[in-house]
Design an enzyme around this catalytic site. Structure first.
Site, short mmCIF file in Angstrom:
data_model
loop_
_atom_site.label_atom_id
_atom_site.label_comp_id
_atom_site.label_asym_id
_atom_site.label_seq_id
_atom_site.Cartn_x
_atom_site.Cartn_y
_atom_site.Cartn_z
N ARG A 56 6.22 11.75 12.75
CA ARG A 56 5.69 12.47 11.57
C ARG A 56 6.78 13.42 11.03
NH1 ARG A 56 2.44 9.66 13.23
NH2 ARG A 56 3.15 8.56 11.40
N GLN A 86 -4.90 22.44 5.81
CA GLN A 86 -5.05 21.76 7.11
C GLN A 86 -3.82 20.91 7.38
OE1 GLN A 86 -9.37 20.08 7.31
NE2 GLN A 86 -8.92 20.55 5.17
N HIS A 104 -3.93 24.13 10.98
CA HIS A 104 -3.73 23.17 12.07
C HIS A 104 -2.28 23.13 12.56
CE1 HIS A 104 -7.62 20.90 10.70
NE2 HIS A 104 -7.86 22.02 11.35
N GLY A 175 -8.35 17.35 -1.77
CA GLY A 175 -7.96 16.28 -0.87
C GLY A 175 -8.32 16.46 0.59
P1 OAD Z 1 -8.91 13.01 5.58
O1 OAD Z 1 -8.04 11.82 5.75
O2 OAD Z 1 -10.13 13.13 6.43
O3 OAD Z 1 -9.39 13.12 4.06
C1 OAD Z 1 -8.49 12.95 3.00
C2 OAD Z 1 -9.20 13.19 1.69
O4 OAD Z 1 -8.24 13.10 0.65
C3 OAD Z 1 -10.31 12.16 1.37
O5 OAD Z 1 -11.48 12.82 0.90
C4 OAD Z 1 -9.67 11.31 0.26
O6 OAD Z 1 -10.63 10.79 -0.67
C5 OAD Z 1 -8.75 12.33 -0.41
N1 OAD Z 1 -7.63 11.74 -1.15
C6 OAD Z 1 -7.00 10.56 -1.00
N2 OAD Z 1 -6.01 10.41 -1.88
C7 OAD Z 1 -5.99 11.55 -2.63
C8 OAD Z 1 -5.18 12.02 -3.72
N3 OAD Z 1 -4.18 11.28 -4.23
N4 OAD Z 1 -5.45 13.24 -4.23
C9 OAD Z 1 -6.45 14.00 -3.73
N5 OAD Z 1 -7.24 13.60 -2.71
C10 OAD Z 1 -7.02 12.39 -2.17
O7 OAD Z 1 -7.94 14.29 5.76
P2 OAD Z 1 -8.31 15.81 6.05
O8 OAD Z 1 -9.63 16.16 5.47
O9 OAD Z 1 -7.15 16.62 5.68
O10 OAD Z 1 -6.40 17.38 11.97
O11 OAD Z 1 -8.44 15.79 7.63
C11 OAD Z 1 -8.70 17.00 8.30
C12 OAD Z 1 -8.04 17.01 9.65
O12 OAD Z 1 -8.41 15.82 10.36
C13 OAD Z 1 -6.53 16.96 9.62
O13 OAD Z 1 -5.93 18.23 9.45
C14 OAD Z 1 -6.20 16.37 10.95
C15 OAD Z 1 -7.24 15.28 11.01
O14 OAD Z 1 -7.63 14.84 12.24
C16 OAD Z 1 -5.74 17.29 13.15
O15 OAD Z 1 -4.99 16.38 13.41
C17 OAD Z 1 -6.04 18.42 14.07
#
Ligand code: OAD
Length: 240
Positions: A56, A86, A104, A175
């Site tokens: 990463r 995050q 995070h 996002g």
């Molecule tokens: P997710 O992968 O769960 O969610 C990503 C979000 O971004 C989704 O709602 C998508 O629809 C949206 N998305 C996709 N493309 C986009 C774009 N071009 N513009 C805006 N939004 C877009 O990721 P997180 O919610 O960040 O933690 O996940 C939270 C945590 O889960 C992370 O920090 C990580 C993971 O496990 C750890 O690893 C501790």
């Protein structure tokens, strides 16, 4: 200056070329989260986890902030902005945001396995020392590990983030699927007078939350639209 708080997740960096976690093709389809992002996984197989984060980290110099990151940074000219992210990348900082809380952790930092949150153990990695190997030592003599908050660990910045959310005049979410707590719970701290904007190209099932404006676009286009909405609102208020 009004306080604007911006909570970001992996979708914020998607247009920079960094994979999200839960979308189709996302990181958690290719890796088992319990193997590479949990404290138990690290204890079971530290090399696998170090390699996952080395990969990463090596990606970071190959990507750039997107227009969305730049517009978030530009808001500092008009608002007292805090970004609560995050994300473990450094794209908000590279775009010019000066006030970023990493819930995070941060990919470009490493710390001690024994005392991960002791500030004396936290070191910043650089282009010449991107990888962490088995045998690399922190200042306290324990194995050096990524400065990442894994599942099963406390989130040290959450209280500060909750306080910041509780002071928001405007709250923006960009996002994030809001699947992961305690980050997802920050919305509950936003004062009832503060508007909440959500930028995400997908429908997000926020059953518990009624008062939000959904801008159903990607981060860059969504930020452009948010700026227009805010400017229009300020202009209407002035002309009253
Ligand atoms: P997710 O992968 O769960 O969610 C990503 C979000 O971004 C989704 O709602 C998508 O629809 C949206 N998305 C996709 N493309 C986009 C774009 N071009 N513009 C805006 N939004 C877009 O990721 P997180 O919610 O960040 O933690 O996940 C939270 C945590 O889960 C992370 O920090 C990580 C993971 O496990 C750890 O690893 C501790």
């Amino acid at each position: 200056m009004k306080k604007m708080v911006i909570l970001t997740g992996a979708g914020m960096s998607a247009e920079s070329g960094i994979s999200t976690f839960r979308d189709s093709g996302g990181l958690w389809e290719q890796h088992r989260v319990e193997d590479v992002a949990s404290i138990e996984g690290y204890e079971r197989n530290p090399k696998l986890v170090l390699d996952f984060y080395n990969e990463r980290r090596r990606q970071l110099p190959t990507v750039k902030p997107c227009r969305g990151h730049e517009l978030v940074a530009a808001l500092e000219q008009h608002f007292d902005v805090t970004v609560i992210t995050q994300n473990v990348d450094d794209l908000h900082e590279r775009a010019g945001s000066t006030n970023v809380v990493h819930l995070h952790g941060e990919l470009m930092k490493a710390t001690s396995t024994l005392n991960p949150n002791d500030p004396r153990q936290i070191v910043t990695l650089d282009a010449d020392h991107m990888d962490i190997h088995l045998g690399d030592k922190a200042a306290d003599g324990s194995q050096l590990r990524p400065f990442i908050v894994w599942f099963g660990e406390a989130v040290p910045e959450i209280e500060r983030a909750a306080y910041i959310a509780s002071e928001a005049d405007i709250f923006v979410v960009i996002g994030t699927s809001l699947n992961v707590y305690p980050a997802a719970g920050l919305i509950q701290y936003v004062p009832s007078h503060a508007p909440i904007y959500l930028i995400d190209p997908k429908e997000v099932p926020w059953n518990s939350l009624h008062r939000y404006h959904h801008i159903q676009k990607g981060a860059s286009e969504g930020m452009e639209e948010l700026l227009k909405m805010i400017v229009l609102k300020a202009w209407r208020n002035c002309s009253r």
